[in-house]
Structures are given as structure tokens and as C-alpha cells.
Design a protein around this motif. Structure first.
Motif, PDB file in Angstrom:
ATOM      1  N   TYR A  61      15.815 -12.037  -5.937  1.00 21.64           N
ATOM      2  CA  TYR A  61      14.641 -12.703  -6.511  1.00 21.64           C
ATOM      3  C   TYR A  61      13.430 -11.822  -6.234  1.00 21.64           C
ATOM      4  O   TYR A  61      13.287 -11.260  -5.138  1.00 21.64           O
ATOM      5  N   ALA A  62      12.556 -11.713  -7.230  1.00 24.19           N
ATOM      6  CA  ALA A  62      11.322 -10.957  -7.033  1.00 24.19           C
ATOM      7  C   ALA A  62      10.208 -11.566  -7.871  1.00 24.19           C
ATOM      8  O   ALA A  62      10.429 -11.934  -9.027  1.00 24.19           O
ATOM      9  N   PRO A  63       8.995 -11.678  -7.315  1.00 20.83           N
ATOM     10  CA  PRO A  63       7.839 -12.034  -8.136  1.00 20.83           C
ATOM     11  C   PRO A  63       7.356 -10.787  -8.875  1.00 20.83           C
ATOM     12  O   PRO A  63       7.930  -9.704  -8.738  1.00 20.83           O
ATOM     13  N   LYS A  64       6.313 -10.905  -9.634  1.00 16.31           N
ATOM     14  CA  LYS A  64       5.787  -9.800 -10.442  1.00 16.31           C
ATOM     15  C   LYS A  64       5.583  -8.553  -9.584  1.00 16.31           C
ATOM     16  O   LYS A  64       5.018  -8.605  -8.504  1.00 16.31           O
ATOM     17  N   GLY A  65       6.107  -7.421 -10.085  1.00 15.18           N
ATOM     18  CA  GLY A  65       5.936  -6.149  -9.381  1.00 15.18           C
ATOM     19  C   GLY A  65       6.973  -5.876  -8.318  1.00 15.18           C
ATOM     20  O   GLY A  65       7.006  -4.791  -7.742  1.00 15.18           O
ATOM     21  N   GLY A  66       7.831  -6.862  -8.059  1.00 11.57           N
ATOM     22  CA  GLY A  66       8.824  -6.697  -7.001  1.00 11.57           C
ATOM     23  C   GLY A  66       9.957  -5.776  -7.413  1.00 11.57           C
ATOM     24  O   GLY A  66      10.353  -5.722  -8.573  1.00 11.57           O
ATOM     25  N   GLY A  67      10.495  -5.068  -6.436  1.00 11.08           N
ATOM     26  CA  GLY A  67      11.627  -4.173  -6.663  1.00 11.08           C
ATOM     27  C   GLY A  67      11.992  -3.507  -5.344  1.00 11.08           C
ATOM     28  O   GLY A  67      11.334  -3.726  -4.322  1.00 11.08           O
ATOM     29  N   ILE A  68      13.025  -2.696  -5.366  1.00  9.89           N
ATOM     30  CA  ILE A  68      13.418  -1.996  -4.140  1.00  9.89           C
ATOM     31  C   ILE A  68      13.298  -0.487  -4.311  1.00  9.89           C
ATOM     32  O   ILE A  68      13.837   0.284  -3.518  1.00  9.89           O
ATOM     33  N   GLY A  69      12.575  -0.060  -5.348  1.00  8.75           N
ATOM     34  CA  GLY A  69      12.326   1.354  -5.563  1.00  8.75           C
ATOM     35  C   GLY A  69      13.453   2.042  -6.307  1.00  8.75           C
ATOM     36  O   GLY A  69      14.578   1.543  -6.368  1.00  8.75           O
ATOM     37  N   ASP A  97      11.450   8.942   6.000  1.00 11.51           N
ATOM     38  CA  ASP A  97      11.048   7.846   6.909  1.00 11.51           C
ATOM     39  C   ASP A  97      10.997   6.466   6.247  1.00 11.51           C
ATOM     40  O   ASP A  97      10.567   5.498   6.884  1.00 11.51           O
ATOM     41  N   ALA A  98      11.408   6.351   4.993  1.00 14.10           N
ATOM     42  CA  ALA A  98      11.455   5.024   4.351  1.00 14.10           C
ATOM     43  C   ALA A  98      12.705   4.291   4.844  1.00 14.10           C
ATOM     44  O   ALA A  98      13.742   4.916   5.085  1.00 14.10           O
ATOM     45  N   PRO A  99      12.635   2.971   5.012  1.00 16.44           N
ATOM     46  CA  PRO A  99      13.798   2.218   5.502  1.00 16.44           C
ATOM     47  C   PRO A  99      14.896   2.063   4.451  1.00 16.44           C
ATOM     48  O   PRO A  99      15.984   1.595   4.755  1.00 16.44           O
ATOM     49  N   LEU A 100      14.595   2.442   3.220  1.00 13.55           N
ATOM     50  CA  LEU A 100      15.560   2.411   2.124  1.00 13.55           C
ATOM     51  C   LEU A 100      15.701   3.819   1.562  1.00 13.55           C
ATOM     52  O   LEU A 100      14.807   4.658   1.706  1.00 13.55           O
ATOM     53  N   ARG A 101      16.833   4.077   0.900  1.00  9.86           N
ATOM     54  CA  ARG A 101      17.054   5.397   0.298  1.00  9.86           C
ATOM     55  C   ARG A 101      16.379   5.424  -1.080  1.00  9.86           C
ATOM     56  O   ARG A 101      17.035   5.259  -2.115  1.00  9.86           O
ATOM     57  N   ILE A 102      15.055   5.620  -1.064  1.00 12.54           N
ATOM     58  CA  ILE A 102      14.244   5.599  -2.276  1.00 12.54           C
ATOM     59  C   ILE A 102      14.029   7.025  -2.767  1.00 12.54           C
ATOM     60  O   ILE A 102      13.629   7.907  -1.997  1.00 12.54           O
ATOM     61  N   LEU A 103      14.316   7.243  -4.045  1.00 21.40           N
ATOM     62  CA  LEU A 103      14.179   8.585  -4.615  1.00 21.40           C
ATOM     63  C   LEU A 103      12.719   9.035  -4.629  1.00 21.40           C
ATOM     64  O   LEU A 103      11.826   8.296  -5.063  1.00 21.40           O
ATOM     65  N   LYS A 104      12.513  10.252  -4.176  1.00 20.89           N
ATOM     66  CA  LYS A 104      11.154  10.791  -4.092  1.00 20.89           C
ATOM     67  C   LYS A 104      10.640  11.242  -5.448  1.00 20.89           C
ATOM     68  O   LYS A 104       9.455  11.091  -5.766  1.00 20.89           O
ATOM     69  N   ASN A 105      11.528  11.812  -6.258  1.00 21.69           N
ATOM     70  CA  ASN A 105      11.098  12.407  -7.527  1.00 21.69           C
ATOM     71  C   ASN A 105      11.813  11.762  -8.722  1.00 21.69           C
ATOM     72  O   ASN A 105      12.474  12.441  -9.507  1.00 21.69           O
ATOM     73  N   PHE A 106      11.679  10.463  -8.846  1.00 18.53           N
ATOM     74  CA  PHE A 106      12.350   9.742  -9.926  1.00 18.53           C
ATOM     75  C   PHE A 106      11.683  10.044 -11.255  1.00 18.53           C
ATOM     76  O   PHE A 106      10.461   9.927 -11.401  1.00 18.53           O
ATOM     77  N   GLN A 107      12.490  10.451 -12.248  1.00 19.87           N
ATOM     78  CA  GLN A 107      11.981  10.771 -13.579  1.00 19.87           C
ATOM     79  C   GLN A 107      12.714   9.919 -14.612  1.00 19.87           C
ATOM     80  O   GLN A 107      13.771  10.297 -15.113  1.00 19.87           O
ATOM     81  N   PRO A 108      12.185   8.732 -14.948  1.00 23.96           N
ATOM     82  CA  PRO A 108      12.889   7.846 -15.890  1.00 23.96           C
ATOM     83  C   PRO A 108      13.048   8.475 -17.264  1.00 23.96           C
ATOM     84  O   PRO A 108      12.144   9.128 -17.772  1.00 23.96           O
ATOM     85  N   GLU A 109      14.243   8.297 -17.830  1.00 16.08           N
ATOM     86  CA  GLU A 109      14.550   8.829 -19.157  1.00 16.08           C
ATOM     87  C   GLU A 109      14.651   7.729 -20.213  1.00 16.08           C
ATOM     88  O   GLU A 109      14.412   7.971 -21.396  1.00 16.08           O
ATOM     89  N   LYS A 122       0.822  -1.216   0.000  1.00 13.40           N
ATOM     90  CA  LYS A 122       0.000   0.000   0.000  1.00 13.40           C
ATOM     91  C   LYS A 122       0.856   1.266   0.000  1.00 13.40           C
ATOM     92  O   LYS A 122       0.613   2.202   0.769  1.00 13.40           O
ATOM     93  N   GLY A 123       1.890   1.244  -0.836  1.00  9.69           N
ATOM     94  CA  GLY A 123       2.734   2.421  -0.961  1.00  9.69           C
ATOM     95  C   GLY A 123       3.770   2.581   0.126  1.00  9.69           C
ATOM     96  O   GLY A 123       4.544   3.537   0.110  1.00  9.69           O
ATOM     97  N   GLN A 124       3.786   1.672   1.081  1.00 11.28           N
ATOM     98  CA  GLN A 124       4.755   1.727   2.175  1.00 11.28           C
ATOM     99  C   GLN A 124       5.816   0.639   1.988  1.00 11.28           C
ATOM    100  O   GLN A 124       5.527  -0.449   1.475  1.00 11.28           O
ATOM    101  N   TRP A 125       7.041   0.954   2.409  1.00  8.10           N
ATOM    102  CA  TRP A 125       8.150   0.021   2.259  1.00  8.10           C
ATOM    103  C   TRP A 125       8.524  -0.582   3.607  1.00  8.10           C
ATOM    104  O   TRP A 125       8.573   0.109   4.624  1.00  8.10           O
ATOM    105  N   GLN A 126       8.800  -1.873   3.598  1.00  7.22           N
ATOM    106  CA  GLN A 126       9.257  -2.580   4.796  1.00  7.22           C
ATOM    107  C   GLN A 126      10.582  -3.268   4.475  1.00  7.22           C
ATOM    108  O   GLN A 126      10.763  -3.806   3.380  1.00  7.22           O
ATOM    109  N   LEU A 127      11.484  -3.264   5.442  1.00  2.00           N
ATOM    110  CA  LEU A 127      12.804  -3.877   5.257  1.00  2.00           C
ATOM    111  C   LEU A 127      13.115  -4.767   6.446  1.00  2.00           C
ATOM    112  O   LEU A 127      12.976  -4.360   7.593  1.00  2.00           O
ATOM    113  N   LYS A 128      13.560  -5.982   6.151  1.00  2.00           N
ATOM    114  CA  LYS A 128      13.971  -6.907   7.203  1.00  2.00           C
ATOM    115  C   LYS A 128      15.327  -7.490   6.838  1.00  2.00           C
ATOM    116  O   LYS A 128      15.546  -7.935   5.719  1.00  2.00           O
ATOM    117  N   HIS A 129      16.254  -7.463   7.796  1.00  2.00           N
ATOM    118  CA  HIS A 129      17.593  -8.005   7.577  1.00  2.00           C
ATOM    119  C   HIS A 129      17.658  -9.460   8.044  1.00  2.00           C
ATOM    120  O   HIS A 129      16.999  -9.849   9.021  1.00  2.00           O
TER     121      HIS A 129
END
Length: 369
Positions: free
Chosen positions: A117-125, A157-169, A58-65
Motif C-alpha cells: 500500500y502506498a499513498p501518493k508518491g509512495g514507492g521503494i525506488g 548506504d541506502a537500506p534498500l538496493r536502489i539503482l543509482k542511475n535508473f534510466q526509464p525506457e 528529503k531524498g533519504q530512504w528509511q526501512l523498518k521491518h
């Protein structure tokens, strides 16, 4: 060596390395990966491995080591999560063999092989890396979006350094055997099109702060000076709390004793770049062979580096797992093959010095035969 779309390694280093991305279709023909999803999950549960689990809900990121629990991994949702394991080359001979495909980059720059490994839609942002990386696709397909943007604001406040304003080129879908090279600080976002695994060959790029700090620690361990602070001509002060100019001058003179030369830098780099990470330990043989039996084995089978070993060379010295060994020209000629290729073919006759060095490394668990 891995294909670079007809570009020679020399041309790649000149035109692309740390300069611009390169997409390579069919970089490793027939490549579909080195291990299965279940094998990667099992590795993520190993306490000797470094692993992470990233879940997007739901738009939130969770990280577990890690180390993770296998039972938890089997209960994950069908979409939008990623499992990552670092240092897979410490566990699989085939992973180390894969890294040898990139020998046009010096060993001193190589970090490790990470498998995700990731199923469909998986990624780390969308994110930046501070180092160069080759992203080699194993099973399945992943969509990569990249950008040369300078905006590096992260989601708060995200547990990963995810870009807020990513603009793919630019974007591409990579299939098994395809590869994408990215220089440092190039924004990228990988999204699984289906169940997929990506093999990330990463390179070391320590910050200036880290290099300076670690070099000062090295000097602390190796610099020896004489003398004590003294002030036989100490004068009365109207303000006893004041640090006098005389004290500052004397300490300034003392600190000027901190000096180094190229040899200090050579040894620092060899030790620092070959030193194992804190979680890495070597298993010594429980019932070691005698030296005579060990040398006999070398004549029959040769030797190979333990998968966790790192070895570098410079100026007639070898740096293995943070240790320095200075050798003769004859020993260097033999051992450089082990350092370059991570294995030494059968040798019928070894001089005494080389045999003793190899035997000590065998006792330490640094090599196998």
C-alpha cells in the motif's frame, strides 16, 4: 485463469516468460483488491507476517521491518511511504484463490503473494528483482517505469538496493485490474499516483550458490559412509608442519565417496521447495477428531490445504512442508488432486492408505476439513 491480452499461457511461456515484459490491460476484470488499507496495516502488525515499511524523506530512504505497531502506522505522513506485507496467501483464502489464476506456472516455482500500500508518491525506488513477477493493480493507480539497462550500481548506504542511475525506457499507469509482467533483472520503479495497492505474484529463483549449499546440506543429512582415516605406513617428515601428499591422496579418495543420482536430486528439490520458511508454523487441532470422524467429514466436506502448506509431487511421492511421503498408485491418484488444486472434494470411500495419510496431515495441521 487470468487474462493475458488474448495470449495463450503456452504462447506466454514461449514468448515472454523470462524474456520480455508484458503489459496486460484489464487482466482481471472487476478486480479492486482483496483487503483494505487498514486490514493490511493490521496484518503488518502480526508477528507471524513478514512486513516492511519504507519511507522517503528529503531524498533519504528509511526501512523498518515488522512486526510493526499500528499506532505508528496511523501517524505516517500523507505522502511518500510504502507498506509491504509478504505471504498474504498464508492468511487470506482469497489470496490463495488469486494465486490459482497463475497455475500455468508450476507450483514448484511459485513463492508468494506480496501486497503493498502506498499513498501518493509512495514507492521503494528503482530496483532489480532476481525473479519473475506479475504486478497486479488493486485499488488506485500506480505509474510503472521500466528499463532493460545493465547498469546495476546501487545508491551507497541506502537500506534498500536502489539503482543509482535508473534510466526509464517505458512507462504506464496501471489501474485496477491491470497487470505488468516483468522477467528477472528488469529494472523497474513503481510510484503511486494516489492511494493505491499492488498485488505482486512472485516466483522462486534461488541462486546457484544457494542451491549448491542446500544440496550439500541435504547430502550431509542423508549420506552414510563407513571407515576412518588411517595411516599405518606413516613416515617421518623432515618438516612436521607439512601436509603430506599421502594424506592429500587418501582424503581425495575418501571424498570421492560423495555421490548422488537423480533420485537424490528429486528428493532434495521436493524437500527444499516445499519446506516452510523459518517464520511459518502450523497449528495442530486442539481436540482432534478420531480417524473415523475425520473420514466421515471428508465424505461430507472434503479437505483443503492449510493456507501455509506447500505440497509438490514427483515419482509416486508427495513432498509436503519438507516431508516425504511415498504412496501407492491408488493413493497417488487421489492425493494428486489435493496437490494440484489445494483441495479435495467430498470422497465417499477412501482406501486405508490414503485415509491414514490424510489423517496424519490433519493431525500435523497441514490440512483442514
Amino acid at each position: 485463469m487470468i487474462s493475458l491480452s488474448g495470449i495463450t499461457p503456452k504462447a506466454f511461456l514461449r514468448d515472454y516468460w523470462q524474456k520480455q515484459p508484458l503489459l496486460v490491460r484489464n487482466a482481471l476484470p472487476g478486480f479492486n483488491g482483496l483487503l483494505t488499507r487498514d486490514e493490511l496495516m493490521a496484518l503488518a502488525c502480526n508477528e507471524d507476517a513478514q512486513s516492511r515499511l519504507v519511507i522517503q524523506r528529503k531524498g533519504q530512504w528509511q526501512l523498518k521491518h515488522g512486526p510493526l505497531e499500528y499506532s505508528d502506522l496511523t501517524k505516517l505522513p500523507e505522502t511518500q511511504w510504502t507498506l509491504l506485507v509478504q505471504g498474504v496467501n498464508h492468511f487470506l483464502p482469497s489470496a490463495r484463490d488469486l494465486l490459482t489464476q497463475f497455475r500455468f506456472i508450476p507450483h514448484a516455482r511459485l513463492d508468494d503473494l506480496m501486497v503493498s500500500y502506498a499513498p501518493k508518491g509512495g514507492g521503494i525506488g528503482p530496483h532489480f528483482d532476481s525473479y519473475d513477477v506479475f504486478l497486479l493493480q488493486g485499488m488506485g493507480s500506480r505509474r510503472w517505469q521500466i528499463s532493460a539497462q545493465l547498469d546495476d550500481e546501487f545508491i551507497a548506504d541506502a537500506p534498500l538496493r536502489i539503482l543509482k542511475n535508473f534510466q526509464p525506457e517505458q512507462e504506464w499507469v496501471l489501474n485496477p485490474g491491470d497487470m505488468l509482467y516483468l522477467p528477472p533483472k528488469y529494472a523497474h520503479n513503481g510510484i503511486a499516483e494516489n492511494d493505491c495497492m499492488t498485488y505482486s505474484i512472485g516466483f522462486r529463483a534461488p541462486s546457484h550458490q544457494e542451491l549448491i549449499t542446500q544440496f550439500l546440506i541435504h547430502l550431509q543429512d542423508n549420506l552414510v559412509t563407513d571407515g576412518w582415516y588411517s595411516d599405518p605406513d606413516l613416515q617421518m617428515q623432515s618438516h612436521p608442519s607439512k601436509i603430506s601428499a599421502a594424506m592429500q591422496s587418501q582424503v581425495n579418495s575418501i571424498l570421492k565417496k560423495i555421490k548422488w543420482d537423480r533420485k537424490d536430486i528429486e528428493n532434495f528439490l521436493g524437500i527444499y521447495l516445499s519446506e516452510p520458511k523459518p517464520h511459518v508454523f502450523f497449528e495442530q487441532p486442539e481436540k482432534p477428531l478420531t480417524m473415523r470422524a475425520f473420514l466421515q467429514r471428508i465424505s461430507e466436506n472434503g479437505v483443503r490445504l492449510d493456507l501455509k502448506s506447500r505440497i509438490l509431487s514427483s515419482g509416486g511421492k508427495f513432498y509436503i512442508n519438507g516431508e516425504v511421503v511415498e504412496v501407492s498408485a491408488a493413493a497417488y491418484k487421489t492425493l494428486i488432486s489435493l496437490a494440484d488444486n489445494h483441495e479435495l472434494p467430498p470422497v465417499s470411500e477412501l482406501d486405508q492408505e490414503t485415509g491414514e495419510i490424510l489423517y496424519q496431515w490433519y493431525i500435523n495441521g497441514y490440512i483442514k476439513n
